[in-house]
Design a protein around this motif. Structure first.
Motif, PDB file in Angstrom:
ATOM      1  N   LEU A   1       1.033  -1.224   0.176  1.00  0.00           N
ATOM      2  CA  LEU A   1      -0.061   0.080   0.040  1.00  0.00           C
ATOM      3  C   LEU A   1       0.771   1.115  -0.012  1.00  0.00           C
ATOM      4  O   LEU A   1       0.611   2.320  -0.782  1.00  0.00           O
ATOM      5  CB  LEU A   1      -0.895  -0.017   1.118  1.00  0.00           C
ATOM      6  CG  LEU A   1      -2.015   0.898   1.340  1.00  0.00           C
ATOM      7  CD1 LEU A   1      -3.014   0.981   0.155  1.00  0.00           C
ATOM      8  CD2 LEU A   1      -2.713   1.308   2.805  1.00  0.00           C
ATOM      9  N   ALA A   2       1.775   1.195   0.831  1.00  0.00           N
ATOM     10  CA  ALA A   2       2.907   2.391   0.827  1.00  0.00           C
ATOM     11  C   ALA A   2       3.412   2.588  -0.436  1.00  0.00           C
ATOM     12  O   ALA A   2       3.571   3.556  -0.691  1.00  0.00           O
ATOM     13  CB  ALA A   2       3.880   2.369   2.051  1.00  0.00           C
TER      14      ALA A   2
ATOM     15  N   HIS B   1       1.039   3.971  -3.033  1.00  0.00           N
ATOM     16  CA  HIS B   1       0.582   5.353  -2.754  1.00  0.00           C
ATOM     17  C   HIS B   1       1.916   6.323  -3.026  1.00  0.00           C
ATOM     18  O   HIS B   1       1.733   7.427  -3.751  1.00  0.00           O
ATOM     19  CB  HIS B   1       0.154   5.455  -1.268  1.00  0.00           C
ATOM     20  CG  HIS B   1      -1.374   5.514  -1.345  1.00  0.00           C
ATOM     21  ND1 HIS B   1      -2.259   6.488  -1.829  1.00  0.00           N
ATOM     22  CD2 HIS B   1      -2.014   4.657  -0.646  1.00  0.00           C
ATOM     23  CE1 HIS B   1      -3.182   6.032  -1.333  1.00  0.00           C
ATOM     24  NE2 HIS B   1      -3.311   4.885  -0.679  1.00  0.00           N
ATOM     25  N   ALA B   2       2.998   5.662  -2.945  1.00  0.00           N
ATOM     26  CA  ALA B   2       4.263   6.715  -3.244  1.00  0.00           C
ATOM     27  C   ALA B   2       4.220   6.871  -4.618  1.00  0.00           C
ATOM     28  O   ALA B   2       4.330   7.965  -5.245  1.00  0.00           O
ATOM     29  CB  ALA B   2       5.438   5.807  -2.711  1.00  0.00           C
TER      30      ALA B   2
ATOM     31  N   ARG C   1       1.386   9.078  -5.828  1.00  0.00           N
ATOM     32  CA  ARG C   1       1.749  10.574  -5.558  1.00  0.00           C
ATOM     33  C   ARG C   1       2.886  10.894  -6.610  1.00  0.00           C
ATOM     34  O   ARG C   1       2.621  12.158  -7.080  1.00  0.00           O
ATOM     35  CB  ARG C   1       2.351  10.643  -4.181  1.00  0.00           C
ATOM     36  CG  ARG C   1       2.785  11.608  -3.835  1.00  0.00           C
ATOM     37  CD  ARG C   1       3.608  11.731  -2.556  1.00  0.00           C
ATOM     38  NE  ARG C   1       4.349  13.008  -2.272  1.00  0.00           N
ATOM     39  CZ  ARG C   1       5.586  13.064  -2.799  1.00  0.00           C
ATOM     40  NH1 ARG C   1       6.043  12.317  -3.771  1.00  0.00           N
ATOM     41  NH2 ARG C   1       6.085  14.245  -2.488  1.00  0.00           N
TER      42      ARG C   1
ATOM     43  N   GLU D   1       8.249  16.504  -2.492  1.00  0.00           N
ATOM     44  CA  GLU D   1       9.103  15.119  -2.061  1.00  0.00           C
ATOM     45  C   GLU D   1       9.301  15.197  -0.617  1.00  0.00           C
ATOM     46  O   GLU D   1      10.146  15.932  -0.207  1.00  0.00           O
ATOM     47  CB  GLU D   1      10.532  15.019  -3.019  1.00  0.00           C
ATOM     48  CG  GLU D   1      10.847  13.612  -3.078  1.00  0.00           C
ATOM     49  CD  GLU D   1       9.971  12.551  -3.733  1.00  0.00           C
ATOM     50  OE1 GLU D   1       9.729  11.419  -3.290  1.00  0.00           O
ATOM     51  OE2 GLU D   1       9.315  13.166  -4.936  1.00  0.00           O
ATOM     52  N   VAL D   2       8.828  13.957   0.092  1.00  0.00           N
ATOM     53  CA  VAL D   2       9.158  14.063   1.368  1.00  0.00           C
ATOM     54  C   VAL D   2       9.399  12.543   1.739  1.00  0.00           C
ATOM     55  O   VAL D   2       9.159  11.394   0.645  1.00  0.00           O
ATOM     56  CB  VAL D   2       8.089  14.412   2.417  1.00  0.00           C
ATOM     57  CG1 VAL D   2       7.566  15.704   2.428  1.00  0.00           C
ATOM     58  CG2 VAL D   2       6.508  13.423   1.951  1.00  0.00           C
ATOM     59  N   GLY D   3       9.969  12.295   2.914  1.00  0.00           N
ATOM     60  CA  GLY D   3      10.396  10.849   3.048  1.00  0.00           C
ATOM     61  C   GLY D   3      11.710  10.380   2.540  1.00  0.00           C
ATOM     62  O   GLY D   3      11.984   9.313   2.257  1.00  0.00           O
TER      63      GLY D   3
END
Lengths: 179, 187
Positions: A161-162, A165-166, A169, A177-179
């Protein structure tokens, strides 16, 4: 898409006796949500149609086991999701998921900063990623349920899922951009 | 400055985030914006239009259902008759009795007992999960195939014994799926 389908108990009772007209009525009542679920999880329309057909063959075969606890749609949806996931697993045997992911990643990377519509962005996800997004975010399945249906762990479902979603995005060109 | 990862954002959305992530998102405008975007994306997914099957698959489902009923009716009745005839033939050819006959009778009895159990279970209308339903249908298909083979086998003793044993084993697995709700039956 929110599903709120109810069918009369008498119709289900008739379907349990094998009444072909009652079975057709059930098919007509649930044809659209089953196809929609399958189509959103799978990459092509033909496969989704096959899942629709397989799901109702299973419904016909197993309707006597449905005791009316819980919504009929929940029971049919479980069968449809399982059929779609089986198809995804079969596909993964034929063509390695690695290739699928790499292709999808390449396409997404190519489109960084370019806003795609959500449907196209979903199409660019891996089969597994798209299925997890749809089952979790739209159908409301928990990671525990998704993991069980896929024969995988809760962590697998969460990480899929992560990643999905990344990728969405990036494909949709949203935010910084984060993470 | 360290920002929230997608895992953190999804955990925040699910109300399962770490203390650090909750504190960070309260102070960081960029991560709050990311979280808002995530919420919007999920809302957009839920709002996607329903897709409809381009072709009507009911005629195919109906044809398969009716064909399956006909096949089961034919196979179960012919299969049972043929198997009984095969057994009778074996017993007539060897009236003194052999170990093979005893095994054949034992396998048939086991299969019949399990079938009887299954009919009782079917009658109580238990709810099956999708996975259980798939396992059950796969087992039923395999039993139907064996019944077809039994119908063709006639009095070939060893082959019949092997088929009856396979049938009883599959029937046992089917009972397991229906009764004990086993998740795995070796398929």
């Amino acid at each position: 898409m929110t599903i709120s389908l109810t069918v009369p108990d008498v119709l289900v009772a008739r379907a349990k006796t094998g009444d072909i007209e009652a079975l057709e009525a059930l098919y007509r009542a649930f044809e659209a949500p089953v196809y929609n679920l399958a189509r959103r999880m799978l990459r092509n329309a033909e496969d989704a149609e096959d899942v629709l057909q397989e799901t109702f063959l299973e419904v016909v075969r197993s309707i006597r086991q449905y005791r009316g606890e819980g919504h009929l749609w929940g029971w049919i949806r479980q069968i449809a999701a399982s059929k779609a996931l089986m198809r995804i697993r079969r596909e993964q045997v034929r063509e390695a998921e690695v290739f699928d992911e790499a292709t999808a990643a390449g396409q997404a990377g190519h489109n960084v900063g370019q806003a795609l519509d959500l449907e196209r962005a979903m199409q660019e996800l891996s089969e597994t990623g798209r299925a997890v997004v749809w089952l979790h975010d739209v159908e409301g399945y928990t990671h525990e349920e998704i993991g069980e249906m896929m024969g995988k762990t809760v962590s697998f479902s969460k990480s899929q899922l992560a990643r999905a979603h990344a990728r969405l995005r990036r494909a949709l060109g949203a935010g910084t951009e984060v993470g | 400055m360290m920002h929230c990862t997608m895992d953190d954002l999804l955990a925040l959305q699910a109300g399962e985030a770490s203390g650090w992530a909750r504190a960070h998102v309260a102070d960081c405008a960029a991560c709050r914006a990311e979280l808002d975007t995530l919420y919007k994306r999920v809302a957009q997914l839920k709002a996607l239009p329903a897709l409809r099957a381009p072709r009507d698959r009911w005629p195919a489902v109906r044809a398969a259902v009716l064909a399956g009923r006909e096949r089961r009716r034919r196979v179960w009745s012919v299969g049972s008759l043929a198997a009984a005839a095969a057994l009778a033939g074996v017993l007539l050819l060897h009236p003194w009795g052999t170990d093979l006959e005893a095994q054949l009778v034992a396998a048939q009895q086991r299969s019949a007992t399990l079938e009887s159990t299954l009919q009782q279970v079917d009658g109580d209308g238990r709810v099956m999960t999708g996975r259980e339903a798939m396992l059950a249908s796969a087992l039923e298909d395999r039993i139907a195939v064996i019944d077809g083979q039994l119908a063709e086998q006639q009095a070939k003793e060893m082959a019949a014994l092997d088929l009856w044993r396979q049938r009883a084993d599959l029937m046992q697995q089917l009972v397991q799926v229906r009764v004990t709700r086993a998740n795995y039956v070796g398929l």
